[in-house]
Design a protein around this motif. Sequence first.
Motif, PDB file in Angstrom:
ATOM      1  N   UNK A 144      21.507 -24.760 -14.802  1.00 13.83           N
ATOM      2  CA  UNK A 144      20.822 -26.048 -14.893  1.00 13.83           C
ATOM      3  C   UNK A 144      20.232 -26.292 -16.280  1.00 13.83           C
ATOM      4  N   UNK A 145      20.693 -25.566 -17.285  1.00 11.29           N
ATOM      5  CA  UNK A 145      20.110 -25.635 -18.616  1.00 11.29           C
ATOM      6  C   UNK A 145      20.079 -27.061 -19.167  1.00 11.29           C
ATOM      7  N   UNK A 146      21.193 -27.765 -19.103  1.00 13.27           N
ATOM      8  CA  UNK A 146      21.240 -29.107 -19.696  1.00 13.27           C
ATOM      9  C   UNK A 146      20.357 -30.090 -18.936  1.00 13.27           C
ATOM     10  N   UNK A 147      20.366 -30.002 -17.623  1.00 12.27           N
ATOM     11  CA  UNK A 147      19.484 -30.859 -16.819  1.00 12.27           C
ATOM     12  C   UNK A 147      18.022 -30.632 -17.195  1.00 12.27           C
ATOM     13  N   UNK A 148      17.616 -29.372 -17.279  1.00 13.99           N
ATOM     14  CA  UNK A 148      16.229 -29.044 -17.600  1.00 13.99           C
ATOM     15  C   UNK A 148      15.876 -29.476 -19.019  1.00 13.99           C
ATOM     16  N   UNK A 149      16.789 -29.271 -19.963  1.00  9.94           N
ATOM     17  CA  UNK A 149      16.513 -29.625 -21.358  1.00  9.94           C
ATOM     18  C   UNK A 149      16.322 -31.125 -21.521  1.00  9.94           C
ATOM     19  N   UNK A 150      17.176 -31.924 -20.891  1.00  7.58           N
ATOM     20  CA  UNK A 150      17.039 -33.376 -21.007  1.00  7.58           C
ATOM     21  C   UNK A 150      15.771 -33.871 -20.310  1.00  7.58           C
ATOM     22  N   UNK A 151      15.448 -33.270 -19.166  1.00  4.28           N
ATOM     23  CA  UNK A 151      14.221 -33.644 -18.469  1.00  4.28           C
ATOM     24  C   UNK A 151      13.001 -33.302 -19.314  1.00  4.28           C
ATOM     25  N   UNK A 152      13.020 -32.130 -19.932  1.00  3.59           N
ATOM     26  CA  UNK A 152      11.908 -31.696 -20.776  1.00  3.59           C
ATOM     27  C   UNK A 152      11.729 -32.644 -21.957  1.00  3.59           C
ATOM     28  N   UNK A 153      12.829 -32.959 -22.637  1.00  4.42           N
ATOM     29  CA  UNK A 153      12.750 -33.832 -23.810  1.00  4.42           C
ATOM     30  C   UNK A 153      12.273 -35.226 -23.441  1.00  4.42           C
ATOM     31  N   UNK A 154      12.633 -35.705 -22.267  1.00  3.58           N
ATOM     32  CA  UNK A 154      12.263 -37.067 -21.878  1.00  3.58           C
ATOM     33  C   UNK A 154      10.762 -37.237 -21.717  1.00  3.58           C
ATOM     34  N   UNK A 155      10.044 -36.136 -21.416  1.00  2.00           N
ATOM     35  CA  UNK A 155       8.593 -36.232 -21.233  1.00  2.00           C
ATOM     36  C   UNK A 155       7.812 -35.668 -22.406  1.00  2.00           C
ATOM     37  N   UNK A 156       8.364 -34.659 -23.067  1.00  2.00           N
ATOM     38  CA  UNK A 156       7.657 -34.067 -24.206  1.00  2.00           C
ATOM     39  C   UNK A 156       7.982 -34.777 -25.508  1.00  2.00           C
ATOM     40  N   UNK A 157       9.270 -35.077 -25.730  1.00  2.45           N
ATOM     41  CA  UNK A 157       9.685 -35.729 -26.964  1.00  2.45           C
ATOM     42  C   UNK A 157      10.406 -34.815 -27.927  1.00  2.45           C
ATOM     43  N   UNK A 158      10.384 -33.497 -27.704  1.00  6.37           N
ATOM     44  CA  UNK A 158      11.101 -32.602 -28.614  1.00  6.37           C
ATOM     45  C   UNK A 158      12.600 -32.813 -28.455  1.00  6.37           C
ATOM     46  N   UNK A 159      13.347 -32.531 -29.506  1.00  7.96           N
ATOM     47  CA  UNK A 159      14.789 -32.756 -29.475  1.00  7.96           C
ATOM     48  C   UNK A 159      15.438 -31.791 -28.486  1.00  7.96           C
ATOM     49  N   UNK A 160      16.639 -32.154 -28.012  1.00  7.40           N
ATOM     50  CA  UNK A 160      17.304 -31.401 -26.950  1.00  7.40           C
ATOM     51  C   UNK A 160      17.500 -29.941 -27.335  1.00  7.40           C
ATOM     52  N   UNK A 161      17.916 -29.700 -28.569  1.00  5.05           N
ATOM     53  CA  UNK A 161      18.139 -28.311 -28.990  1.00  5.05           C
ATOM     54  C   UNK A 161      16.856 -27.501 -28.901  1.00  5.05           C
ATOM     55  N   UNK A 162      15.732 -28.121 -29.253  1.00  2.19           N
ATOM     56  CA  UNK A 162      14.444 -27.430 -29.175  1.00  2.19           C
ATOM     57  C   UNK A 162      14.050 -27.203 -27.720  1.00  2.19           C
ATOM     58  N   UNK A 163      14.390 -28.139 -26.843  1.00  2.66           N
ATOM     59  CA  UNK A 163      14.105 -27.960 -25.415  1.00  2.66           C
ATOM     60  C   UNK A 163      14.915 -26.803 -24.843  1.00  2.66           C
ATOM     61  N   UNK A 164      16.161 -26.685 -25.301  1.00  3.91           N
ATOM     62  CA  UNK A 164      16.956 -25.527 -24.849  1.00  3.91           C
ATOM     63  C   UNK A 164      16.285 -24.224 -25.283  1.00  3.91           C
ATOM     64  N   UNK A 165      15.769 -24.209 -26.512  1.00  4.32           N
ATOM     65  CA  UNK A 165      15.072 -23.023 -26.988  1.00  4.32           C
ATOM     66  C   UNK A 165      13.829 -22.725 -26.169  1.00  4.32           C
ATOM     67  N   UNK A 166      13.094 -23.770 -25.781  1.00  2.00           N
ATOM     68  CA  UNK A 166      11.919 -23.636 -24.918  1.00  2.00           C
ATOM     69  C   UNK A 166      12.304 -22.912 -23.635  1.00  2.00           C
ATOM     70  N   UNK A 167      13.379 -23.364 -23.009  1.00  6.25           N
ATOM     71  CA  UNK A 167      13.827 -22.774 -21.747  1.00  6.25           C
ATOM     72  C   UNK A 167      14.329 -21.349 -21.958  1.00  6.25           C
ATOM     73  N   UNK A 168      15.079 -21.144 -23.044  1.00 10.56           N
ATOM     74  CA  UNK A 168      15.652 -19.818 -23.294  1.00 10.56           C
ATOM     75  C   UNK A 168      14.576 -18.763 -23.503  1.00 10.56           C
ATOM     76  N   UNK A 169      13.494 -19.115 -24.229  1.00 10.62           N
ATOM     77  CA  UNK A 169      12.451 -18.112 -24.461  1.00 10.62           C
ATOM     78  C   UNK A 169      11.731 -17.763 -23.159  1.00 10.62           C
ATOM     79  N   UNK A 170      11.643 -18.713 -22.242  1.00  9.01           N
ATOM     80  CA  UNK A 170      11.117 -18.389 -20.921  1.00  9.01           C
ATOM     81  C   UNK A 170      12.089 -17.552 -20.115  1.00  9.01           C
ATOM     82  N   UNK A 171      13.372 -17.888 -20.220  1.00  9.10           N
ATOM     83  CA  UNK A 171      14.400 -17.144 -19.502  1.00  9.10           C
ATOM     84  C   UNK A 171      14.434 -15.681 -19.927  1.00  9.10           C
ATOM     85  N   UNK A 172      14.154 -15.422 -21.203  1.00  6.99           N
ATOM     86  CA  UNK A 172      14.140 -14.041 -21.683  1.00  6.99           C
ATOM     87  C   UNK A 172      13.057 -13.216 -20.983  1.00  6.99           C
ATOM     88  N   UNK A 173      11.936 -13.851 -20.654  1.00  3.72           N
ATOM     89  CA  UNK A 173      10.894 -13.137 -19.906  1.00  3.72           C
ATOM     90  C   UNK A 173      11.337 -12.909 -18.462  1.00  3.72           C
TER      91      UNK A 173
END
Length: 502
Positions: free
Chosen positions: A80-109
């Motif tokens: 669900x990476x792309x779904x989550x990234x677009x949802x995140x960007x739509x409310x936060x405003x960070x670019x999609x690539x940065x939203x993917x990074x947000x999710x990935x750093x959480x996924x690493x934990x």
Amino acid sequence: MMRDINHFIGGRTVVGASGRFGNVFDPNTGEVQARVQLASLDELDAAIANAAEAQNGWAATNPQRRARVMFEFKRLLEAHMEELAHLLSSEHGKVIADSRGDIMRGLEVIEFACGIPHLLKGEHSQGAGPGIDVYSARQALGVVAGVTPFNFPAMIPMWMFGPAIACGNGFILKPSERDPSVPVRLAELMIEAGAPPGILNVVHGDKDIVEAILKHPTIKAVSFVGSSDIAQSVYALGALHGKRVQAMGGAKNHGIVLPDADMDQTVADLMGAAYGSAGERCMALPVVVPVGEETAERLRDKLLPAIEALLVGVSTDPDAHYGPVVSAAHKTRIEGYIQTGVDEGAELVVDGRGFELQGYEKGFFLSPTLFDHVTPQMKAYQEEIFGPVLQIVRAANFEEALALPSQHQYGNGVAIFTRNGDAAREFADRVEVGMVGINVPIPVPVAYHSFGGWKRSGFGDLNQYGLDGVRFYTRTKTVTQRWPRNIGGAVSDQSFVIPTMR
């Protein structure tokens, strides 16, 4: 019709009954896109009751089975990476690539938490005394809670609930009201992964709910990330009510540039570290400290064209380096700090105020700002701006550069740029900051270490995630046992002194 963002309690969506709402904006357009329910105390109580009911059976589930849920949750996050990234960007405003990074750093934990069977192993000493063995075990606390900020609506919740749930706890998540949809979606995926309903609950709210969490007798531990003033008060109130608390605060991270640094690489690193995600990171690098006037002039000359080349755009623009800030109020706050810097006498080299993006004139956009000749006495230096603002503070020598981050009220992260291994080693050893990068501009530790700052950047004894996360969400029980060989035989003499093993 306005979309409502509801609570997630007991494994299902729960429509709030408080009648109170918060607005969720699209930072790109400046328009309200949804309403988030703000919980009542009854709704918080219901979430805690669900967590407590689910936790007993979950803690009794063997760690290997809990790890399997974490593995499945990881798989679902990737799917669900792309779904989550677009949802995140739509409310936060960070670019999609940065939203993917947000999710990935959480996924690493979450990946780290998949190793929970090994991480929960205790210690054992055979023959500690005559017929006596001693062993220890790490046991879940019960119901725990996390209060997370707007700037990482995927990563920071997973930093908290990943280790907590893997350790056997029930979790109450109170995310930021500014971008609450991704945390709800994460909770849905956790239940889909096989976690029992009620083990992860999302309750939206304001400071009243945070205070209730800190006072609630069932909640045993609270993890918090936010501003330092609030972090300090959260730590104090939680401790007053007998809770284990880790409260991460603000930051003013410095980048020390020695004369021998690779200047082209340093400037490239500064662009991402200072302006990425519009500077809305506690590990952003908003202060650069060139050592020596010649170094400062070379750095400034290279910064200007690099800043001019940055592209500010909507969060869905694949060419944009960063998008809008999260809200109109935050944009105004950043602009106020820029004016403060001007009033205090800093040189405003590049002014990011007044920027409008064609077609998105009401969006919360700021272009990059650069100050030079900033001094440690200035308020704009002493406080966290949390926006796309880079400040140059010139240092005459290594000792002066070392003193700046060491004496600052915050001690989250710091970086040094140099080719000199001896200087880098001395700096890393002596600097009074919790996380250090050597030619690494954003030194966020990998998931199997831990994240935490010093001074007013962190309150509490244990850091986020890694082994510290496991320690925070568990307590140690130590058992001393004796099995007499002659059960039913002669009773040993009574002793009224403290037992020893000699």
